[in-house]
Design a protein around this motif. Sequence first.
Motif, PDB file in Angstrom:
ATOM      1  N   PRO B  71      38.862  41.239  44.044  1.00 13.53           N
ATOM      2  CA  PRO B  71      38.718  40.285  45.161  1.00 13.53           C
ATOM      3  C   PRO B  71      39.803  39.227  45.160  1.00 13.53           C
ATOM      4  CG  PRO B  71      36.681  40.488  43.890  1.00 13.53           C
ATOM      5  CD  PRO B  71      37.738  41.194  43.112  1.00 13.53           C
ATOM      6  N   ASP B  72      40.277  38.863  46.356  1.00 19.28           N
ATOM      7  CA  ASP B  72      41.165  37.698  46.451  1.00 19.28           C
ATOM      8  C   ASP B  72      40.294  36.434  46.454  1.00 19.28           C
ATOM      9  OD1 ASP B  72      40.039  37.479  48.945  1.00 19.28           O
ATOM     10  OD2 ASP B  72      41.772  38.321  50.004  1.00 19.28           O
ATOM     11  N   THR B  73      40.927  35.255  46.580  1.00 20.39           N
ATOM     12  CA  THR B  73      40.153  34.006  46.456  1.00 20.39           C
ATOM     13  C   THR B  73      39.112  33.843  47.554  1.00 20.39           C
ATOM     14  OG1 THR B  73      41.938  32.892  47.614  1.00 20.39           O
ATOM     15  CG2 THR B  73      41.928  32.713  45.207  1.00 20.39           C
ATOM     16  N   VAL B  74      39.453  34.295  48.761  1.00 18.21           N
ATOM     17  CA  VAL B  74      38.510  34.167  49.880  1.00 18.21           C
ATOM     18  C   VAL B  74      37.272  35.020  49.618  1.00 18.21           C
ATOM     19  CG1 VAL B  74      38.157  34.581  52.343  1.00 18.21           C
ATOM     20  CG2 VAL B  74      40.339  33.640  51.528  1.00 18.21           C
ATOM     21  N   LEU B  75      37.518  36.277  49.260  1.00 18.68           N
ATOM     22  CA  LEU B  75      36.378  37.165  49.002  1.00 18.68           C
ATOM     23  C   LEU B  75      35.593  36.696  47.776  1.00 18.68           C
ATOM     24  CD1 LEU B  75      34.723  39.664  49.601  1.00 18.68           C
ATOM     25  CD2 LEU B  75      36.371  41.028  48.296  1.00 18.68           C
ATOM     26  N   ALA B  76      36.322  36.199  46.774  1.00 17.31           N
ATOM     27  CA  ALA B  76      35.626  35.729  45.570  1.00 17.31           C
ATOM     28  C   ALA B  76      34.684  34.578  45.900  1.00 17.31           C
ATOM     29  CB  ALA B  76      36.656  35.289  44.523  1.00 17.31           C
ATOM     30  N   ALA B  77      35.138  33.671  46.765  1.00 17.47           N
ATOM     31  CA  ALA B  77      34.278  32.542  47.158  1.00 17.47           C
ATOM     32  C   ALA B  77      33.075  33.043  47.934  1.00 17.47           C
ATOM     33  CB  ALA B  77      35.081  31.555  48.006  1.00 17.47           C
ATOM     34  N   ARG B  78      33.322  34.001  48.806  1.00 18.33           N
ATOM     35  CA  ARG B  78      32.215  34.550  49.602  1.00 18.33           C
ATOM     36  C   ARG B  78      31.195  35.254  48.698  1.00 18.33           C
ATOM     37  NH1 ARG B  78      32.816  39.433  53.664  1.00 18.33           N
ATOM     38  NH2 ARG B  78      30.589  39.816  53.927  1.00 18.33           N
ATOM     39  N   LEU B  79      31.681  35.969  47.728  1.00 17.26           N
ATOM     40  CA  LEU B  79      30.774  36.647  46.805  1.00 17.26           C
ATOM     41  C   LEU B  79      29.923  35.636  46.035  1.00 17.26           C
ATOM     42  CD1 LEU B  79      33.092  39.499  45.453  1.00 17.26           C
ATOM     43  CD2 LEU B  79      31.031  39.780  46.848  1.00 17.26           C
ATOM     44  N   LYS B  80      30.535  34.522  45.710  1.00 16.08           N
ATOM     45  CA  LYS B  80      29.767  33.477  45.005  1.00 16.08           C
ATOM     46  C   LYS B  80      28.639  32.948  45.879  1.00 16.08           C
ATOM     47  CE  LYS B  80      31.927  31.188  41.174  1.00 16.08           C
ATOM     48  NZ  LYS B  80      32.550  29.998  40.639  1.00 16.08           N
ATOM     49  N   ASP B  81      28.965  32.722  47.168  1.00 13.50           N
ATOM     50  CA  ASP B  81      27.921  32.259  48.103  1.00 13.50           C
ATOM     51  C   ASP B  81      26.812  33.297  48.222  1.00 13.50           C
ATOM     52  OD1 ASP B  81      29.296  29.969  48.529  1.00 13.50           O
ATOM     53  OD2 ASP B  81      30.157  30.581  50.461  1.00 13.50           O
TER      54      ASP B  81
END
Lengths: 356, 101
Positions: B71-81
């Motif tokens: 995951p890039d940073t955007v997807l990583a943040a979304r996965l955290k949410d």
Amino acid sequence: MSTTPETLPPLARRSDAAYLDFVEGLREFILGKGADFEERLNSALEQTSASRGRPWGDVEEIREFVHSLPIGRLRDRLARSQQEMKWHAIERSFDEQRTQLTAELAKWDERGPGRLLLDPTFEHPAYTNVHFHLQPGGYYKDELSGFLYHYGTKVFFRGDNDKDELHAKLVGTVPAPTDGKVHRILDLACSIGQSSTAFRRRYPEAEVWGIDHSAPMLRVAHRRAAMQGDAVNFAQRLVEKTGFPDAHFDITFAFILFHELPLRIIHDTVREAARVTRRGGIFAIYDFTGTEGKSPYQRYHRWFDARHNGEPYSQDFCDCRLGDILTANGFEVAAAPLAKRAGGTGYMQHWFATRV
Amino acid sequence: MSDRVQTPEGGTPIVGDDPVYLNDPIQDATVRMLLELAAQVWVERERRLTLEALLEKKGIVAHDEIERHTPDTVLAARLKDERARFLEDVFKELRRVPLNQ
């Protein structure tokens, strides 16, 4: 191809729909043949009754026995949880869209072809403040109650009523008055108006009124009817005090209303229906079957539904002999149970009452 | 959020918000969490099957690519949410366990 507009707003996320799809299947599994709780618990109840040499007494005795069995307690846990899960998912999904959905309702309030008559001075009687079927806020305390109810019943009917098929079928079964005259129809406690619109389609020349105490329900009913082009009028009124003239209606209708009324209001509502239905007119009712002839498990399930699924009035209704109340108020009654529904317990019947 | 107070007139007394059906509240919470987990498993499976069917249909992504993707940073943040939402769904039941039985 069907051109019926979709009146149920979409959920906020695909995952919400998948979650509710799971709950729908879980419910069927728990209450139907999947877990087979009904047959297993009823067998245990009947075997115990036979070995004791006497039938089960009151429902408290049945409850004590069911709760003495781990499977009985687990069944209750699961039955309660599937209902809580359903409302949790629906409430959250619509809550995320609250601003848009509120605006959507407002957009349709003034549109035709039918009218929406809300009463800004309306006060809800205390008895209506119940969270039936555990719906958060009950029927009127959330401005989105109508949408919540619509999606909740969609899950309950397992997709079999997505186009109001059940309501069309039940409305289609209601006998016309013997003189054939149907000019005005009243749908008592119409909720989101699915029966009301079905009546209008069956009798396109008739004036159809749907009444309910819940403004959020009526707004959804009106929006649905307007979207579908059905000229039905919806008004915020009490079923026991409708405000219509004497002998005004040819058909008066009540779908799963009476088991959600206290006994006092059941009597008042039948009296009011007798007042507004003209002689020779029909008062058609679909509701729960009575307690008489029920298996021990079915008697238990009725108690559970009353206490644990937000149906406080249903036990009294099932014990009350509605046919006798109708007769005492000037109706001649024909009644029969409806066919058993897969996954259910044969829980519905009709009363087709003629005003004499 | 909706008003939780109810005022029924007679009839069968309705149970409170968090009835205990099993031997203790921990068992009830465990069953509730199990049901939530089962729901979440289905939600994920339904989405994955849908996605895989779409990707395959469009000839965009092979299954191996999904397995190897970082995951890039955007997807990583979304996965955290999404993970927070998942944890809330399943383990919110812990808040319903009463302090005293």
